[in-house]
Design an enzyme around this catalytic site. Structure first.
Site, PDB file in Angstrom:
ATOM      1  N   CYS A  83       0.819  -1.086   0.036  1.00 60.87           N
ATOM      2  CA  CYS A  83       0.218   0.163  -0.012  1.00 60.87           C
ATOM      3  C   CYS A  83       0.748   1.271   0.035  1.00 60.87           C
ATOM      4  O   CYS A  83       0.447   2.512  -0.217  1.00 60.87           O
ATOM      5  CB  CYS A  83      -0.951   0.093   1.110  1.00 60.87           C
ATOM      6  SG  CYS A  83      -0.314  -0.288   2.753  1.00 60.87           S
ATOM      7  N   HIS A 111       5.292  37.375  52.567  1.00 59.31           N
ATOM      8  CA  HIS A 111       5.719  38.234  51.784  1.00 59.31           C
ATOM      9  C   HIS A 111       4.585  38.710  50.670  1.00 59.31           C
ATOM     10  O   HIS A 111       4.428  39.614  50.122  1.00 59.31           O
ATOM     11  CB  HIS A 111       6.915  37.920  51.050  1.00 59.31           C
ATOM     12  CG  HIS A 111       8.323  38.597  51.733  1.00 59.31           C
ATOM     13  ND1 HIS A 111       8.820  38.034  52.808  1.00 59.31           N
ATOM     14  CD2 HIS A 111       8.993  39.737  51.326  1.00 59.31           C
ATOM     15  CE1 HIS A 111       9.949  39.004  53.191  1.00 59.31           C
ATOM     16  NE2 HIS A 111       9.810  39.864  52.487  1.00 59.31           N
TER      17      HIS A 111
END
Length: 898
Positions: free
Chosen positions: A266, A742
């Site tokens: 194929c 912080h």
């Protein structure tokens, strides 16, 4: 009245069958039972060692190889397709090349082991493989699939094509008998004796995986069965012959491929597209090599004989060119190998535009390379998506090669190669896997885009042992410290780095106070030209940096000197980045990361245009030794922590002389910031022995010397030690990072303009209590952080700083009280409200502020991974001064408010 006794018909016994070692399905009804028997055989086979499997694999390959000729003859006799001698080659390939490829491949048990990284990969079989075998390549495909299954300890049940069942099952029998003789369990290979649609569909639905080779209908059925499938589909290979190609090699390659087994593989060329410049030469070469060019109506006759109603005429598949011509009523010479029809249309209505699987070839003329690509793309779309395409070209034409590869929606793109033999791999390219099942990817409706191999028939278990990732400790190239060191350190700009132009970044107060003169005078003596920018606000703005970088680019310095607090140094880093790489986008640089080594955005190399020198004038931020730069976008109010080790200064100069005039407020805010840095670095999920040592020392220096530095601003010893504490804490969090304290402080500064150090201080002990929970809602995620241990870590720091107690709980409480006492001594206010933050505005911005704090870069290294609702609760407690109660996970309240 009683009923007459029931009479039974005499039982006729079925003739006994000796199926030998195979499991043979004789009827549709017994398929399920036979599959159950096969599963038992496979369970036994799954226990075999690699040594046992390799012995079986070799024996089966040898047996198939020895029988390659009888099997080829049987295939031709039964199907009437192709050429015996070519089928011999296909059988030979399926046995020898497949064995050679996988002879040393590990497929049993542990196949990979990396002890250093703690990764082990274990191969397990899939179970029962349903193998659908085509009529075009029956024996070679059967050999190929059974060998793959034997190598991977899978069982295989074959559903042969009805027109090729005898040769297919004979190939399977040859392989099976050799395998069983070598030690494989009986029943590991089987087949359906009378293939039917019902049996094939049942097999596909009950197997563990489907290996499907055939037309689109069969492949679609496999994929719709509900069972995992590896399927292939039709090919419609268009071969382009470029005007740079070697015509002789190109034509002969196509003829070799197209005549191989009469064109049934194929991958073979179905059409050839020839550029105008070489068209005549190509045509002449085809004629020379045995191709016959059809004329006039003969083109339609042959085309309509091979393609009927849009599909290949099964009677014409794999037939000699002369037979096809005879069937079509066309006279051709006896020597004709291939029939060529010169044609123009690439539409599906043209039979020559289809996959033909036999010895005919369509030929198109292309005006140029782009025209050829357009025609090839259309032919692929007509029925070859995902399969194979070919190009014959001078490979020095790299632009064309790349253009072709980009245009073709095929998974195999063959260059200067006979496609039939080249597409199956390992003959003309030794990196292309040898295979007789060629995946077409999503373009062809397949789940796989390569040449199918053993790896698709294995389940791989990855056994991943927990590992601690490599850590690091990074600092500036040079850190100079001690009272009076700055003039000496600056000499290196000339003596070591050879700098000629210096750009000084500072704030307006320091500039007007004459601080820059301490730098300018040494620069003047060294003959280094200098300029200054001093429009930096206390809370540095992105817009300030953007103005400064315009001057920076105009001046073109080779060293940038930032002197001041964190504001000047952070703004200087941002300006440095914009100067070095003006093309980079700030929005990209500001994108957060989970692991700095794996971030999406990568900072480019810094220091190519200018060195960066950081000189602090306060003892707090540690920016002189960190990869951080905190900057606020004045337009949005968002404070962004930018982080990357490329931002690390080239040189840091920590000279106490620059810190002697700090006012009390700055001493307080910056000093408590140092303690926050040390505490967050010490409890960070990324803390290490290296960062622990300096974080502990920094914290102790704060407790020992901050009160004196605050009350006696001119005390040199206190200032010197606080300068060192700031620098040490900076090095600690530069490598271990910070935490949610912080993150929250950044937003208090951005939204409510509380000075950064005090924003940290007002929530410091609350966050510490929150982190110290033994039953947090979520825990920080990092490989080395095994369980909640923040309280233990806080207690360790407390002991180092001189706080005692009978256990960690008592030390922790005493440590927290010590922090509160220190805060009170240096004038830190008790609550957020005490800093003049309007209650209504605070509450109006609370949700947004909490979410932005959660999204802050610092949050990720916190030992307790916060929920947004928890951050909100901490803010509220700190605003109103609520008593700090337990922050253990209560199980409902926080989660319900997410």
């Amino acid at each position: 009245m009683s009923e007459a006794p029931e009479t039974k018909a005499p039982q006729v016994e079925e003739p006994t069958r000796d199926d030998g070692a195979a499991i043979i399905v004789h009827s549709d009804e017994e398929l399920t039972e036979k599959l159950a028997q096969m599963r038992e055989a496979q369970k036994k086979f799954a226990t075999y060692t690699q040594e046992q499997v390799d012995k079986i694999f070799k024996a089966a390959a040898l047996a198939a190889n020895k029988e390659r000729i009888p099997l080829a003859q049987l295939a031709y006799e039964e199907t009437g397709y192709g050429v015996v001698e070519d089928k011999v080659i296909k059988n030979h390939f399926a046995a020898e090349f497949v064995y050679n490829k996988y002879r040393d491949t590990k497929t049993c048990g542990v196949i990979e082991e990396d002890k250093a990284y703690g990764m082990t990969k274990i191969a397990e079989p899939l179970g029962v493989v349903a193998a659908v075998i085509p009529t075009t390549n029956p024996t070679s495909t059967a050999i190929f699939k059974t060998l793959l299954c034997l190598k991977t300890r899978n069982a295989i049940m074959i559903s042969p094509h009805p027109r090729a069942k005898k040769c297919t099952t004979e190939a399977a029998r040859v392989v099976l008998e050799a395998a069983v003789e070598a030690g494989a369990p009986a029943g590991i290979v089987g087949w359906i004796e009378k293939p039917s649609l019902v049996a094939t569909n049942t097999l596909m639905s009950e197997a563990d995986i489907i290996l499907a080779t055939g037309g689109p209908g069969m492949v679609n059925a496999a994929y719709s069965s509900g069972t995992p499938a590896l399927g292939v589909g039709p090919g419609n290979n268009p071969a382009i012959i470029d005007d740079s190609a070697d015509v002789v090699n190109s034509v002969n390659s196509i003829m070799q491929s197209k005549t191989f087994d009469n064109g049934m593989i194929c991958a073979t060329e179905q059409n050839v597209i020839v550029l105008d410049g070489v068209y005549d030469a190509v045509k002449a070469e085809f004629q020379k090599r045995g191709a016959f060019f059809l004329q006039g109506d003969d083109i339609d006759k042959v085309g309509n004989t091979v393609i009927v109603n849009g599909a290949v005429n099964a009677k014409m598949v794999g037939q000699p060119a002369t037979k096809i011509a005879e069937t079509a009523g066309v006279e051709v010479p006896a020597w004709t190998k291939v029939l060529i029809g010169e044609t123009e249309s690439v539409e599906p209505s043209n039979p020559w535009a289809h996959e033909k699987l036999t010895t005919i070839l369509g030929m198109y003329r292309a005006s140029d390379f782009d025209d050829a690509l357009a025609k090839a793309s259309r032919l692929v779309a007509d029925g070859g998506y995902g399969h194979t395409s070919s190009l014959f070209i001078d490979t020095r034409e790299t632009e064309k090669v790349q253009k072709h590869a980009h245009a073709m929606k095929t998974c195999r793109i063959l260059i200067n190669t006979p496609a039939a033999q080249g597409g199956i791999g390992d003959i003309y390219n030794f990196q292309l896997t040898p295979s007789l099942t060629l995946g077409c990817g999503s373009w062809g409706g397949n789940s796989f885009s390569g040449n199918v191999d053993v790896h698709q028939l294995l389940n791989i278990k990855s056994v991943a042992e927990r590992r601690e990732n490599m850590l690091w400790f990074r600092t500036p190239e040079k850190v100079y410290f001690k009272k009076g060191c700055m003039p000496v350190a600056l000499r290196e700009l000339k003596e070591v780095y050879g700098c000629k132009r210096a750009f000084i970044v500072t704030d307006s107060f320091l500039y007007k106070s004459g601080f820059t003169k301490k730098i300018e005078e040494p620069l003047d003596k060294m003959g280094i030209v200098h300029s200054s920018f001093w429009s930096i606000s206390p809370d540095p703005k992105l817009q300030d940096a953007q103005k400064g970088v315009e001057l920076l680019r105009a001046f073109e310095p080779d060293v940038i000197i930032a002197i001041g607090g964190g504001s000047a140094m952070d703004a200087g880093k941002i300006m440095w980045t914009m100067y070095e790489h003006p093309e980079e986008k700030f929005d990209d640089m500001a994108v957060d990361f989970m692991d700095i080594r794996k971030r999406v955005y990568r900072f480019k190399k810094m220091g190519e245009k200018a060195k960066f020198v950081a000189i602090p004038t306060s003892s707090g931020t540690g920016s002189e030794v960190t990869p951080f730069a905190i900057i606020t976008d004045a337009e949005t109010g968002i404070k962004w922590p930018i982080t990357d080790y490329e931002l690390m200064p080239t040189m840091s100069i920590v000279d106490t002389d620059n810190m002697m005039t700090q006012p009390k407020g700055l001493t307080s805010a910056s000093g408590i910031d140092v303690l926050t840095h040390a505490m967050e670095a010490y409890v960070s999920i990324m803390a290490s022995d290296y960062t622990d040592a300096i974080a502990l020392k920094a914290a102790k220096l704060v407790f020992d010397y901050l009160p004196t530095a605050y009350s006696e601003p001119t005390n040199v010893e206190a200032r010197d030690h606080m300068a060192n504490a700031s620098c040490l804490a900076g090095m600690a969090f530069a490598n271990a990072f910070l935490g949610v304290n912080h993150s929250m402080a950044h937003k208090l500064g951005a939204y409510h303009h509380i000075p950064h150090g005090w924003a940290n201080a007002v929530i410091l002990t609350r966050v510490a209590r929150y982190n110290a929970a033994e039953r947090p809602t979520r825990m920080g995620t990092f490989s080395q952080y095994q369980y909640p241990q923040a309280k233990k870590r806080y207690a360790e720091m407390g002991r180092f700083c001189g706080f005692t107690g009978k256990d960690d709980d008592e030390v922790f409480e005493n440590f927290m009280q010590g922090i509160e006492d220190l805060k009170e001594y240096i004038g830190v206010k008790k609550t957020i409200a005490d800093y003049g933050v309007d209650e209504k505005y605070f509450l109006d911005t609370l949700d947004e502020m909490s979410l932005n704090a959660f999204n802050d870069q610092c949050t990720g290294a916190n030992p307790r991974y916060p929920l947004v609702a928890e951050i909100k609760s901490l803010y509220l407690d700190a605003y109103y001064g609520r008593p700090a109660t337990s922050y253990e996970d209560k199980g409902l309240t926080i989660r319900d408010s997410e």
